[in-house]
Design a protein around this motif. Sequence first.
Motif, PDB file in Angstrom:
ATOM      1  N   LEU A   1       0.811  -1.223   0.000  1.00 14.66           N
ATOM      2  CA  LEU A   1       0.000   0.000   0.000  1.00 14.66           C
ATOM      3  C   LEU A   1       0.842   1.270   0.000  1.00 14.66           C
ATOM      4  N   THR A   2       2.099   1.158   0.426  1.00 11.90           N
ATOM      5  CA  THR A   2       2.920   2.365   0.480  1.00 11.90           C
ATOM      6  C   THR A   2       3.720   2.581  -0.809  1.00 11.90           C
ATOM      7  N   LEU A   3       3.471   1.755  -1.814  1.00  9.69           N
ATOM      8  CA  LEU A   3       4.157   1.959  -3.093  1.00  9.69           C
ATOM      9  C   LEU A   3       3.422   3.054  -3.879  1.00  9.69           C
ATOM     10  N   GLU A   4       4.176   3.752  -4.687  1.00  4.89           N
ATOM     11  CA  GLU A   4       3.544   4.801  -5.478  1.00  4.89           C
ATOM     12  C   GLU A   4       2.618   4.183  -6.536  1.00  4.89           C
ATOM     13  N   GLY A   5       1.425   4.728  -6.631  1.00  7.24           N
ATOM     14  CA  GLY A   5       0.481   4.183  -7.618  1.00  7.24           C
ATOM     15  C   GLY A   5      -0.340   3.030  -7.074  1.00  7.24           C
ATOM     16  N   ALA A   6      -0.203   2.774  -5.770  1.00  4.20           N
ATOM     17  CA  ALA A   6      -0.894   1.627  -5.160  1.00  4.20           C
ATOM     18  C   ALA A   6      -2.412   1.746  -5.245  1.00  4.20           C
TER      19      ALA A   6
ATOM     20  N   LEU B   1      -6.964  -9.523   2.487  1.00  2.00           N
ATOM     21  CA  LEU B   1      -5.619  -9.001   2.762  1.00  2.00           C
ATOM     22  C   LEU B   1      -4.629  -9.466   1.691  1.00  2.00           C
ATOM     23  N   SER B   2      -4.798 -10.694   1.208  1.00  2.00           N
ATOM     24  CA  SER B   2      -3.903 -11.164   0.143  1.00  2.00           C
ATOM     25  C   SER B   2      -4.092 -10.317  -1.100  1.00  2.00           C
ATOM     26  N   GLY B   3      -5.347  -9.988  -1.394  1.00  2.00           N
ATOM     27  CA  GLY B   3      -5.620  -9.104  -2.531  1.00  2.00           C
ATOM     28  C   GLY B   3      -4.938  -7.757  -2.324  1.00  2.00           C
ATOM     29  N   ILE B   4      -4.991  -7.259  -1.082  1.00  2.00           N
ATOM     30  CA  ILE B   4      -4.371  -5.949  -0.792  1.00  2.00           C
ATOM     31  C   ILE B   4      -2.842  -6.048  -0.867  1.00  2.00           C
ATOM     32  N   ALA B   5      -2.320  -7.214  -0.491  1.00  2.00           N
ATOM     33  CA  ALA B   5      -0.858  -7.381  -0.555  1.00  2.00           C
ATOM     34  C   ALA B   5      -0.385  -7.489  -2.008  1.00  2.00           C
ATOM     35  N   ILE B   6      -1.265  -7.996  -2.881  1.00  2.00           N
ATOM     36  CA  ILE B   6      -0.824  -8.301  -4.242  1.00  2.00           C
ATOM     37  C   ILE B   6      -1.196  -7.213  -5.272  1.00  2.00           C
ATOM     38  N   PHE B   7      -2.482  -6.844  -5.358  1.00  2.00           N
ATOM     39  CA  PHE B   7      -2.895  -5.964  -6.457  1.00  2.00           C
ATOM     40  C   PHE B   7      -2.240  -4.579  -6.462  1.00  2.00           C
ATOM     41  N   PRO B   8      -2.204  -3.862  -5.312  1.00  2.00           N
ATOM     42  CA  PRO B   8      -1.561  -2.554  -5.362  1.00  2.00           C
ATOM     43  C   PRO B   8      -0.120  -2.657  -5.866  1.00  2.00           C
TER      44      PRO B   8
ATOM     45  N   PHE C   1       3.604  -1.383 -10.355  1.00  2.00           N
ATOM     46  CA  PHE C   1       4.691  -1.646 -11.304  1.00  2.00           C
ATOM     47  C   PHE C   1       4.178  -1.886 -12.720  1.00  2.00           C
ATOM     48  N   GLY C   2       2.936  -1.500 -12.931  1.00  2.00           N
ATOM     49  CA  GLY C   2       2.393  -1.534 -14.294  1.00  2.00           C
ATOM     50  C   GLY C   2       2.229  -2.927 -14.868  1.00  2.00           C
ATOM     51  N   LEU C   3       2.020  -3.926 -14.004  1.00  2.00           N
ATOM     52  CA  LEU C   3       1.856  -5.290 -14.530  1.00  2.00           C
ATOM     53  C   LEU C   3       0.376  -5.644 -14.614  1.00  2.00           C
ATOM     54  N   GLU C   4       0.102  -6.780 -15.236  1.00  2.00           N
ATOM     55  CA  GLU C   4      -1.291  -7.201 -15.445  1.00  2.00           C
ATOM     56  C   GLU C   4      -1.802  -8.024 -14.262  1.00  2.00           C
ATOM     57  N   PRO C   5      -2.973  -7.712 -13.733  1.00  3.68           N
ATOM     58  CA  PRO C   5      -3.479  -8.466 -12.580  1.00  3.68           C
ATOM     59  C   PRO C   5      -4.138  -9.784 -12.974  1.00  3.68           C
ATOM     60  N   THR C   6      -4.357  -9.982 -14.262  1.00  5.99           N
ATOM     61  CA  THR C   6      -5.220 -11.095 -14.663  1.00  5.99           C
ATOM     62  C   THR C   6      -4.441 -12.291 -15.208  1.00  5.99           C
ATOM     63  N   SER C   7      -3.245 -12.506 -14.713  1.00  3.88           N
ATOM     64  CA  SER C   7      -2.424 -13.498 -15.410  1.00  3.88           C
ATOM     65  C   SER C   7      -2.600 -14.935 -14.922  1.00  3.88           C
TER      66      SER C   7
ATOM     67  N   TYR D   1       3.608 -16.661  -8.878  1.00  5.08           N
ATOM     68  CA  TYR D   1       4.952 -17.198  -9.139  1.00  5.08           C
ATOM     69  C   TYR D   1       5.705 -16.467 -10.248  1.00  5.08           C
ATOM     70  N   ILE D   2       5.001 -15.678 -11.060  1.00  2.38           N
ATOM     71  CA  ILE D   2       5.706 -14.945 -12.111  1.00  2.38           C
ATOM     72  C   ILE D   2       5.566 -13.433 -11.919  1.00  2.38           C
ATOM     73  N   VAL D   3       4.327 -12.973 -11.752  1.00  2.99           N
ATOM     74  CA  VAL D   3       4.138 -11.525 -11.627  1.00  2.99           C
ATOM     75  C   VAL D   3       4.772 -11.002 -10.334  1.00  2.99           C
ATOM     76  N   LEU D   4       4.519 -11.698  -9.239  1.00  2.00           N
ATOM     77  CA  LEU D   4       5.040 -11.193  -7.962  1.00  2.00           C
ATOM     78  C   LEU D   4       6.567 -11.130  -7.894  1.00  2.00           C
ATOM     79  N   PRO D   5       7.286 -12.163  -8.338  1.00  2.00           N
ATOM     80  CA  PRO D   5       8.746 -12.028  -8.314  1.00  2.00           C
ATOM     81  C   PRO D   5       9.235 -10.806  -9.099  1.00  2.00           C
ATOM     82  N   ASN D   6       8.515 -10.439 -10.185  1.00  2.00           N
ATOM     83  CA  ASN D   6       8.866  -9.217 -10.903  1.00  2.00           C
ATOM     84  C   ASN D   6       8.651  -7.997 -10.038  1.00  2.00           C
ATOM     85  N   VAL D   7       7.534  -8.030  -9.298  1.00  2.00           N
ATOM     86  CA  VAL D   7       7.239  -6.913  -8.399  1.00  2.00           C
ATOM     87  C   VAL D   7       8.348  -6.798  -7.347  1.00  2.00           C
ATOM     88  N   PHE D   8       8.709  -7.936  -6.760  1.00  2.00           N
ATOM     89  CA  PHE D   8       9.740  -7.910  -5.713  1.00  2.00           C
ATOM     90  C   PHE D   8      11.056  -7.368  -6.258  1.00  2.00           C
TER      91      PHE D   8
END
Length: 447
Positions: free
Chosen positions: A192-197, A265-272, A277-283, A289-296
Amino acid sequence: MANNIRGFNSKFGTIMAATGGAVGLGNIWRFPYTAGSNGGGAFLIIYFLFVLFLGLPVMLSEETIGRRAQKNVLGAFKVLAPKHKIWMVPGLISIVTAIVIYSFYSVVAGWTLNYIIASASGLLSGKSPDEITEFFNTFTSNSIFPLIYQFIFLLLTIFIINRGVKDGIEKCTKILMPILLLLLIVMCIRSLTLEGAYKGVEFLFKPDFSKLDGNSILDALGQAMFSLSIGMGALITYGSYMLKQDNLFTTSLWIAGADTLVAILSGIAIFPAVFAFGLEPTSGPSLVYIVLPNVFNSMSGGTIFAVVFFILLTIAALTSTISLLEVPVLWANESFSWGRRKASLIFSALVFVLGIFCSLSFGCLSNFTICGKTVFDLFDFITANLLMPIGAIFFTLLIGWYLPKADVYDELSNSGAIKPKLFNIFYFIIRYIAPLALLVVLISGLL
Ligand code: PHE
């Protein structure tokens, strides 16, 4: 308060064990991508309604069956409906369902272990999105490594099950579940503290009903059942461990409430984080296993958060696999006097053999399909769309039609010690609404 010879010691322990069974990969891995691909906010509303009006009453029915009978999932039906053999069916279905779910569930749980190690050792950091996708594909399609991790996961579960109901299941979930909540809150704050969250928050909470169709409704119900662990006897088994003086209405509200909270809470941890980072939520299934490691990779302190996240996922999966294995273990223990060790080893071996086919579905068996589905997808489909709704229909019929209403009331009022205000509403739903709604879902899921 060690007054319950059969099962759990306290209401807190009961809620932690049952919530541990409910909160799992379903909440943190499956819920976000299912909500994501069904339009986010609008899906959430339908999901809530299903949890409240169908999930909760079915959960309560299962607990009532288990606690009334004081038996395993098959034994419970023999005690409550001794004259009619047909009632063996839901018991047998439950045992099969637990084993089948466990065999594909443990594959994904094993991946999670690999991701803890990969994140901690820096294998994923600095990688491009394509390299991360390749890492996932190479690992999951390998014929050996995923099986080793799955095997380790099965051993962890056996270890806890062998320690017994109070010293194993209850003790370990009482420690793990608060840790899980804490780690999840850390992840939410970071996200939630990321810019654009805010875009992710909007996606999750702002309903867009144009994205909903008949399939979203089916998805919402399937997700609610899977997430609450209903329709396959885990809560009959745990129900038989619940204290006679506990109010099952409040116990169920806690479990369903906590399960839904963790999903959100998982949705809040993941979607923002995904949107920031401008990625797609619908993957789909690869979201975690793919989108989140990119976020990290893109966030400061990403390695630590990646490790925290995959530990969190492992805890969630482990407390669920415990509840899956306990179903056949208690049955074999009470039916053939097998010790917990013998039972857990035998069923885990069976799960491992079935799990090999599930794991290889991502590799050399990816072209081996039955009815157009790989073994992994078939197991998922058969359990969520067929066996769980059938199981749930039987449970509702037993409570709503077969058992005398006075008996059901007696169990839920703790023989008159408490006055459950919602009893009539519950009974009406279980007698009329739930079986019909489940039947509709079952039929439309098969079409
Ligand atoms: N509810 C678990 C989850 O959400 C999965 C599960 C289903 C566990 C059925 C036990 C029984 O991950």
